[in-house]
Design a protein around this motif. Structure first.
Motif, PDB file in Angstrom:
ATOM      1  N   LEU A 321       0.813  -1.211   0.000  1.00 49.48           N
ATOM      2  CA  LEU A 321       0.000   0.000   0.000  1.00 49.48           C
ATOM      3  C   LEU A 321       0.849   1.263   0.000  1.00 49.48           C
ATOM      4  N   SER A 322       2.165   1.100   0.059  1.00 49.63           N
ATOM      5  CA  SER A 322       3.056   2.264   0.056  1.00 49.63           C
ATOM      6  C   SER A 322       4.349   1.884  -0.640  1.00 49.63           C
ATOM      7  N   ASP A 323       5.136   2.898  -0.962  1.00 48.69           N
ATOM      8  CA  ASP A 323       6.439   2.640  -1.563  1.00 48.69           C
ATOM      9  C   ASP A 323       7.544   3.316  -0.768  1.00 48.69           C
ATOM     10  N   GLY A 324       7.478   3.140   0.541  1.00 44.96           N
ATOM     11  CA  GLY A 324       8.573   3.619   1.375  1.00 44.96           C
ATOM     12  C   GLY A 324       8.345   4.927   2.083  1.00 44.96           C
ATOM     13  N   ASP A 325       7.141   5.543   1.976  1.00 46.11           N
ATOM     14  CA  ASP A 325       6.869   6.745   2.754  1.00 46.11           C
ATOM     15  C   ASP A 325       7.066   6.419   4.238  1.00 46.11           C
ATOM     16  N   PRO A 326       7.862   7.210   4.982  1.00 53.69           N
ATOM     17  CA  PRO A 326       8.193   6.834   6.364  1.00 53.69           C
ATOM     18  C   PRO A 326       6.976   6.679   7.265  1.00 53.69           C
ATOM     19  N   VAL A 327       6.004   7.595   7.186  1.00 55.37           N
ATOM     20  CA  VAL A 327       4.819   7.503   8.047  1.00 55.37           C
ATOM     21  C   VAL A 327       4.005   6.265   7.691  1.00 55.37           C
ATOM     22  N   MET A 328       3.790   6.040   6.393  1.00 47.98           N
ATOM     23  CA  MET A 328       3.042   4.863   5.969  1.00 47.98           C
ATOM     24  C   MET A 328       3.777   3.575   6.338  1.00 47.98           C
ATOM     25  N   THR A 329       5.106   3.575   6.192  1.00 49.20           N
ATOM     26  CA  THR A 329       5.876   2.375   6.517  1.00 49.20           C
ATOM     27  C   THR A 329       5.711   1.999   7.971  1.00 49.20           C
ATOM     28  N   ARG A 330       5.799   2.987   8.877  1.00 54.71           N
ATOM     29  CA  ARG A 330       5.621   2.700  10.307  1.00 54.71           C
ATOM     30  C   ARG A 330       4.216   2.201  10.594  1.00 54.71           C
ATOM     31  N   MET A 331       3.226   2.887  10.014  1.00 54.55           N
ATOM     32  CA  MET A 331       1.839   2.499  10.269  1.00 54.55           C
ATOM     33  C   MET A 331       1.544   1.105   9.721  1.00 54.55           C
ATOM     34  N   TYR A 449      -6.844   0.083  19.261  1.00 62.95           N
ATOM     35  CA  TYR A 449      -5.669   0.807  18.779  1.00 62.95           C
ATOM     36  C   TYR A 449      -6.103   1.632  17.574  1.00 62.95           C
ATOM     37  N   THR A 450      -5.438   2.771  17.379  1.00 64.11           N
ATOM     38  CA  THR A 450      -5.748   3.637  16.244  1.00 64.11           C
ATOM     39  C   THR A 450      -4.642   3.573  15.208  1.00 64.11           C
ATOM     40  N   LEU A 451      -5.020   3.359  13.955  1.00 69.09           N
ATOM     41  CA  LEU A 451      -4.110   3.460  12.820  1.00 69.09           C
ATOM     42  C   LEU A 451      -4.493   4.708  12.038  1.00 69.09           C
ATOM     43  N   SER A 452      -3.555   5.623  11.870  1.00 70.09           N
ATOM     44  CA  SER A 452      -3.848   6.894  11.210  1.00 70.09           C
ATOM     45  C   SER A 452      -3.207   6.930   9.825  1.00 70.09           C
ATOM     46  N   LEU A 453      -4.040   7.190   8.811  1.00 70.66           N
ATOM     47  CA  LEU A 453      -3.554   7.322   7.442  1.00 70.66           C
ATOM     48  C   LEU A 453      -3.219   8.782   7.153  1.00 70.66           C
ATOM     49  N   PRO A 454      -2.024   9.064   6.672  1.00 69.92           N
ATOM     50  CA  PRO A 454      -1.674  10.457   6.367  1.00 69.92           C
ATOM     51  C   PRO A 454      -2.408  10.936   5.124  1.00 69.92           C
ATOM     52  N   PRO A 455      -2.702  12.222   5.009  1.00 67.14           N
ATOM     53  CA  PRO A 455      -3.279  12.742   3.764  1.00 67.14           C
ATOM     54  C   PRO A 455      -2.265  12.639   2.631  1.00 67.14           C
ATOM     55  N   LEU A 456      -2.764  12.642   1.437  1.00 67.55           N
ATOM     56  CA  LEU A 456      -1.912  12.457   0.263  1.00 67.55           C
ATOM     57  C   LEU A 456      -0.848  13.544   0.159  1.00 67.55           C
ATOM     58  N   ARG A 457      -1.176  14.765   0.549  1.00 62.95           N
ATOM     59  CA  ARG A 457      -0.234  15.878   0.418  1.00 62.95           C
ATOM     60  C   ARG A 457       0.991  15.717   1.324  1.00 62.95           C
ATOM     61  N   GLN A 458       0.916  14.812   2.332  1.00 57.59           N
ATOM     62  CA  GLN A 458       2.051  14.593   3.221  1.00 57.59           C
ATOM     63  C   GLN A 458       2.861  13.354   2.843  1.00 57.59           C
ATOM     64  N   ARG A 459       2.436  12.635   1.828  1.00 55.38           N
ATOM     65  CA  ARG A 459       3.108  11.379   1.502  1.00 55.38           C
ATOM     66  C   ARG A 459       4.284  11.592   0.552  1.00 55.38           C
ATOM     67  N   GLN A 460       5.404  10.979   0.886  1.00 51.04           N
ATOM     68  CA  GLN A 460       6.609  11.106   0.078  1.00 51.04           C
ATOM     69  C   GLN A 460       6.622  10.156  -1.121  1.00 51.04           C
ATOM     70  N   ASP A 461       5.659   9.227  -1.180  1.00 55.09           N
ATOM     71  CA  ASP A 461       5.594   8.304  -2.309  1.00 55.09           C
ATOM     72  C   ASP A 461       4.487   8.699  -3.289  1.00 55.09           C
ATOM     73  N   LEU A 462       4.178   9.999  -3.354  1.00 61.21           N
ATOM     74  CA  LEU A 462       3.120  10.477  -4.237  1.00 61.21           C
ATOM     75  C   LEU A 462       3.401  10.118  -5.703  1.00 61.21           C
ATOM     76  N   GLY A 463       4.650  10.255  -6.136  1.00 63.22           N
ATOM     77  CA  GLY A 463       4.989   9.924  -7.519  1.00 63.22           C
ATOM     78  C   GLY A 463       4.692   8.463  -7.838  1.00 63.22           C
ATOM     79  N   TRP A 464       5.015   7.579  -6.905  1.00 64.69           N
ATOM     80  CA  TRP A 464       4.726   6.150  -7.090  1.00 64.69           C
ATOM     81  C   TRP A 464       3.221   5.908  -7.169  1.00 64.69           C
ATOM     82  N   LEU A 465       2.444   6.587  -6.322  1.00 65.44           N
ATOM     83  CA  LEU A 465       0.997   6.435  -6.346  1.00 65.44           C
ATOM     84  C   LEU A 465       0.416   6.898  -7.686  1.00 65.44           C
TER      85      LEU A 465
END
Length: 573
Positions: A321-331, A449-465
């Motif tokens: 679901l991600s390509d290495g974005d740090p926040v997404m990777t941790r979540m 437990y809460t899992l929080s998805l970052p908004p698209l504007r904060q994701r570093q893998d936007l180009g991959w998406l």
């Protein structure tokens, strides 16, 4: 007289008499009467959804329609002279694509064999699409196998289509208005529809797998490269992150296979895959099975190896679901560990960030067999009770828009969860947990437990998406011009993934050639610089690219540099 005999036989089945029908037909007849309250003496018309509802169903199924359409066109060419009609229905039973003879359109519409008709079992009774959805197996519902007298002239043969996570996504149905009496006359239809469904699954898996290894398998070397029987998509450690339905047979224990190592069933590891590529003779590409058998294997290397952004990308389907974005990777790392537990999870994020997709992926990675989804926005007590009636055994209960759950239905949900400790809840909300207006007792049942998805504007893998979503919507040779890519990378995406998907849909539709350029893109739906993020957050999301951050903020590059100096910000080394 024929109608009377049919009704009489249904009565015999309800009384427990064996009449020679297939068991799945008899079981369906019982559900029609005992669960759905249908009357076999009534000639119910075909059920059709509204035009707006059909658009929604087609929108949800667009990836599957795209994967299936070429194969369906080929199949229809094979059978067009035999008066067959092809239907592609979504997992809810609604026909979202159709191939039939224009000369018989009035007859097909009258019979319900057309776009927008709903063939779910609870509405249409025993039928090909409905029985396939219930059994998740290929079926033929021939003439008076149908429950309703209005459909007993039809012969319908249907096969399920599964997505790459193993979830049933669609039904491919081949039907005849009039057919020979023997049910065996539909053996060819069964062969055609099951082979076509398998090829649709293969096409979908291949479209998703450009950044991962794919291992295609066949019992025969002659068909390995052109029409294999099964395939798995593998991450860098050799774990399954996608598969066609036939690949389930590799893991005969019946447990979910996502996340499992291919070396559990085959005598190879991911390091052996280069030896199975097409540059070797087909007959030499033998893959031994741990149970003593053997298959022929064709490995396809990643075309676009995944990039990383400073984080370590873990394997497994959730990592896809991600390509290495740090926040997404941790979540996602947390989600992968929590998926295998029964802990109730609350998934929080802005609208369009992919909360439902994350929930479904967690379910597929977990242990629960059943999956039931409820939209809490306006859900009545009757709707909840109807959903609860479909919960059997260990089940994932997805509660979407939990912030809209009404007080009158909260107690009903609490009582149900008290009685069913084998039900694991996944809840989604655009409201943070501290602001949810739920009764305390229910809140603590839903919030482990809460899992929080970052908004698209904060994701570093936007180009991959952007690249990934574009590949789902356009042929391989479509691409973005540098200016179009820069524009998309610089937007703030208030609608997140949903807005990005719409923008790409428009661009693909408007593009005259094979290069999407600025004039093909719709105007941004949001104004720049109004997202509430700090400058440091925006720079992080843009990889500290000053020009990209300036486009996102709607200012020039020198303004960004001045603000950086004023706030004491420096690009990381």
């Amino acid at each position: 007289m024929k109608d009377h005999s049919h009704i009489e036989e249904i009565g015999q089945v309800l009384d427990g008499t064996q009449t020679g029908r297939d068991d799945f037909v008899s079981d369906s007849w019982r559900r029609c009467v005992e669960v759905y309250g249908m009357d076999p003496t009534r000639r119910e018309p075909a059920h059709v959804v509204t035009e707006a509802e059909l658009r929604d169903h087609r929108k949800q199924a667009e990836w599957m329609i795209a994967a299936a359409r070429s194969g369906l066109q080929s199949l229809f060419r094979q059978v067009s002279g035999q008066d067959y009609v092809l239907l592609l229905a979504d997992a809810k039973g609604v026909c979202v694509d159709f191939f039939g003879d224009d000369n018989f359109l009035d007859d097909l519409r009258s019979a319900g064999l057309y776009l927008g008709y709903n063939w779910s079992e609870d509405l249409a009774g025993t039928c090909g699409v409905g029985a396939c959805i219930v059994t998740q197996q290929p079926v033929t519902i021939h003439q008076d196998d149908h429950f309703g007298n209005a459909h007993t002239a039809l012969s319908c043969t249907a096969a399920p289509i599964f997505d790459s996570l193993g979830q049933m996504a669609a039904v491919l149905d081949i039907s005849l208005l009039r057919s020979p009496t023997p049910k065996t006359s539909q053996k060819l239809a069964m062969s055609l529809v099951t082979n076509s469904a398998r090829r649709v699954e293969m096409a979908n898996l291949m479209a998703e797998s450009r950044q991962d290894w794919v291992l295609r398998l066949s019992a025969s070397p002659e068909f390995l490269d052109v029409d294999p029987e099964a395939a798995v998509r593998l991450d860098g450690s050799g774990r399954v992150i996608g598969h066609t339905n036939a690949a389930r047979q590799l893991f005969p224990d019946g447990d979910p296979i996502i996340g499992r190592g291919i070396d559990e069933v085959l005598g190879i590891t991911v390091d052996d895959l280069p030896d199975l590529m097409r540059n070797r003779p087909t007959e030499d590409r033998v893959v031994e099975m741990l149970d003593g058998g053997a298959l022929f294997g064709h490995a396809i290397a990643p075309r676009n190896p995944r990039r990383t952004y400073g984080g370590v990308r873990r394997g497994g389907v959730l990592a896809g679901l991600s390509d290495g974005d740090p926040v997404m990777t941790r979540m996602l790392s947390q989600a992968e560990k929590l998926a295998k537990t029964s802990i109730p999870l609350l998934i929080h994020g802005e609208t369009g960030t992919g909360k439902t997709k994350l929930a479904r992926t967690i379910h597929m990675t977990g242990r629960a067999g059943g999956f039931v989804s409820i939209d809490c926005a306006g859900a009545t007590a009757t709707a909840l009770e109807e959903a609860f009636s479909h919960v059997f055994g260990p089940t994932t209960l997805l509660l979407r828009h939990i912030e809209y759950l009404e007080e009158a239905t909260s107690a009903l949900l609490s009582g149900f969860l008290d009685q069913r400790p084998d039900v694991r809840t996944l809840s989604t909300s655009t409201v943070s947990p501290k602001d949810l207006a739920l009764p305390q007792s229910l809140f603590h049942r839903l919030h482990g437990y809460t899992l929080s998805l970052p908004p698209l504007r904060q994701r570093q893998d936007l180009g991959w998406l952007i690249d990934r979503l574009l590949r789902r919507r356009a042929p391989d040779d479509f691409r973005l011009s540098p200016s179009a890519r820069a524009d998309l990378m610089g937007r703030t995406w208030a609608g997140n993934l949903r807005e990005l998907e719409h923008a790409l849909d428009v661009a693909v539709a408007l593009c005259e050639g094979q290069v999407i350029d600025l004039p093909d893109l719709p105007r941004a739906a949001d104004a720049p610089g109004e997202t509430g993020e700090s400058l440091e957050q925006i720079l992080d999301a843009c990889g500290w690219n000053m020009a990209r951050a300036a486009r996102r903020l709607g200012v020039n590059r020198s303004t960004v540099l001045r603000r950086m100096r004023r706030e004491g910000l420096q690009a990381p080394n």
